[in-house]
Write an enzyme that holds these catalytic residues in place. Structure first.
Site, PDB file in Angstrom:
ATOM      1  N   GLU A  48       0.847  -1.189   0.000  1.00 30.21           N
ATOM      2  CA  GLU A  48       0.000   0.000   0.000  1.00 30.21           C
ATOM      3  C   GLU A  48       0.886   1.244   0.000  1.00 30.21           C
ATOM      4  OE1 GLU A  48      -2.583   0.414   3.424  1.00 30.21           O
ATOM      5  OE2 GLU A  48      -3.873   1.821   2.358  1.00 30.21           O
ATOM      6  N   LYS A 119      -9.822   2.111  -2.676  1.00 38.26           N
ATOM      7  CA  LYS A 119     -10.091   1.646  -1.311  1.00 38.26           C
ATOM      8  C   LYS A 119     -11.522   2.020  -0.934  1.00 38.26           C
ATOM      9  CE  LYS A 119      -7.599   1.720   3.139  1.00 38.26           C
ATOM     10  NZ  LYS A 119      -6.364   2.282   3.784  1.00 38.26           N
ATOM     11  N   CYS A 160      -6.036  -2.862   2.472  1.00 37.83           N
ATOM     12  CA  CYS A 160      -5.816  -2.632   3.887  1.00 37.83           C
ATOM     13  C   CYS A 160      -7.074  -2.666   4.764  1.00 37.83           C
ATOM     14  CB  CYS A 160      -5.064  -1.317   4.083  1.00 37.83           C
ATOM     15  SG  CYS A 160      -4.073  -1.333   5.564  1.00 37.83           S
TER      16      CYS A 160
HETATM   17  N1  LIG Z   1      -4.058   1.258   7.341  1.00 38.93           N
HETATM   18  C1  LIG Z   1      -5.250   0.708   7.093  1.00 38.93           C
HETATM   19  O1  LIG Z   1      -5.935   1.010   6.100  1.00 38.93           O
HETATM   20  C2  LIG Z   1      -5.814  -0.310   8.026  1.00 38.93           C
HETATM   21  C3  LIG Z   1      -5.128  -0.571   9.312  1.00 38.93           C
HETATM   22  O2  LIG Z   1      -3.961  -0.218   9.565  1.00 38.93           O
HETATM   23  C4  LIG Z   1      -5.953  -1.297  10.306  1.00 38.93           C
HETATM   24  O3  LIG Z   1      -7.083  -1.695   9.961  1.00 38.93           O
HETATM   25  O4  LIG Z   1      -5.486  -1.483  11.442  1.00 38.93           O
END
Ligand SMILES: NC(=O)CC(=O)C(=O)O
Length: 283
Positions: A48, A119, A160
């Site tokens: 990411e 996302k 994520c």
């Molecule tokens: N960074 C993200 O999008 C998600 C994350 O770090 C978490 O769900 O904990």
């Protein structure tokens, strides 16, 4: 597309990052070149926000258009040069109406952009004594599910925070997916607590592979990524995991494991759909 093989080699590139976009992208280029030379993967995944610092104050500054921006052109050229699929982690995307998205691009072996996933669930949390992050301060959310077909195998894409929403993974399973790939940057608060748990949960819920690719951990960065890029198999066992540093994790996937677990533990057909269902709303 019909299934040409049940075996697929993946290379997960857990990459260091910096505030220098060109250096970040060129590091990804060199690691992709090395992975192709040494391992000949069918599909390569990136982390990411691999071309920029992961932080709300940076997203607009580092954003670029897709598919004609600098990072897209680099990934497209590499995919075509090496005839490999690239799930290009995510980059800040400058979209329509000046909106910014956290976007994953997927490139085919011909260098074509075959999918773009924005996302869907913005990372807005405030953990007391831990981490506060509010993507919605600068990002817009995507509204579309994204499925690619690689050699006849359907693969869902999430990013994520999307992994926390089991409905999304279930809808990918309902659509025939055998794997979900999540470029992801967990942190030092939620990583130790939930990183492995969520991956094993989604894999177990849906009896499919879950693949995550994290940035390498940099304790000097404003956002310290957890690392531990991972492959979890349909039995919800961790097949392979990286450590914290910059690393290329090579995994040979045997998709026949998906059918094996689904035949031996046939939960999907045992759902009480007369009582409940997971449904996609039309947007
Ligand atoms: N960074 C993200 O999008 C998600 C994350 O770090 C978490 O769900 O904990």
């Amino acid at each position: 597309m019909s299934k040409t093989s049940n075996i697929m080699r993946l290379a997960l590139l857990q990459l260091k990052g910096s505030k220098d976009k060109v250096a970040n992208v060129q590091n990804a280029v060199s690691k992709i070149e090395a992975a192709v030379k040494e391992h000949k993967p069918r599909l390569i995944t990136l982390p990411e926000c691999f071309n920029a610092p992961y932080g709300t104050k940076y997203f607009r500054e580092y954003s670029e258009t897709i598919p004609d921006g600098y990072t897209s052109l680099q990934l497209s050229n590499l995919a075509k040069k090496h005839q490999v699929y690239i799930v290009g982690g995510t980059i800040p995307e400058l979209g329509e109406n000046d909106a910014i998205y956290n976007t994953c691009t997927v490139w085919s072996p011909t260098g074509d952009l075959v999918a773009k996933h924005r996302k869907m669930h913005l990372f807005d949390i405030d953990v007391k004594g831990g981490i506060r992050f509010k993507e919605s301060e600068t990002l817009s959310a995507g509204n579309d599910f994204t499925i690619i077909d690689v050699d006849g195998h359907k693969i869902g894409i999430g990013i994520c925070y999307d992994i926390r929403f089991e409905e999304m993974a279930r809808l990918y399973r309902n659509a025939g997916c055998e794997m979900i790939i999540y470029p992801a940057a967990f942190n030092m608060t939620t990583g130790p607590l939930h990183w492995e748990l969520l991956q094993r949960s989604r894999a177990n819920d849906n009896q499919l592979f879950v693949v995550t690719t994290s940035p390498a951990r940099d304790t000097s960065a404003e956002y310290v990524a957890y690392g531990h890029s991972m492959v979890v198999n349909p039995w919800a066992k961790v097949q392979q995991s990286a450590s914290e540093g910059e690393e290329t994790l090579v995994a040979d996937i045997d998709f026949s494991e998906v059918e094996q677990v689904r035949q031996q533990i046939p939960v999907f057909g045992q759902r009480r759909l007369d009582l409940y269902a997971t449904e996609k709303k039309s947007t």
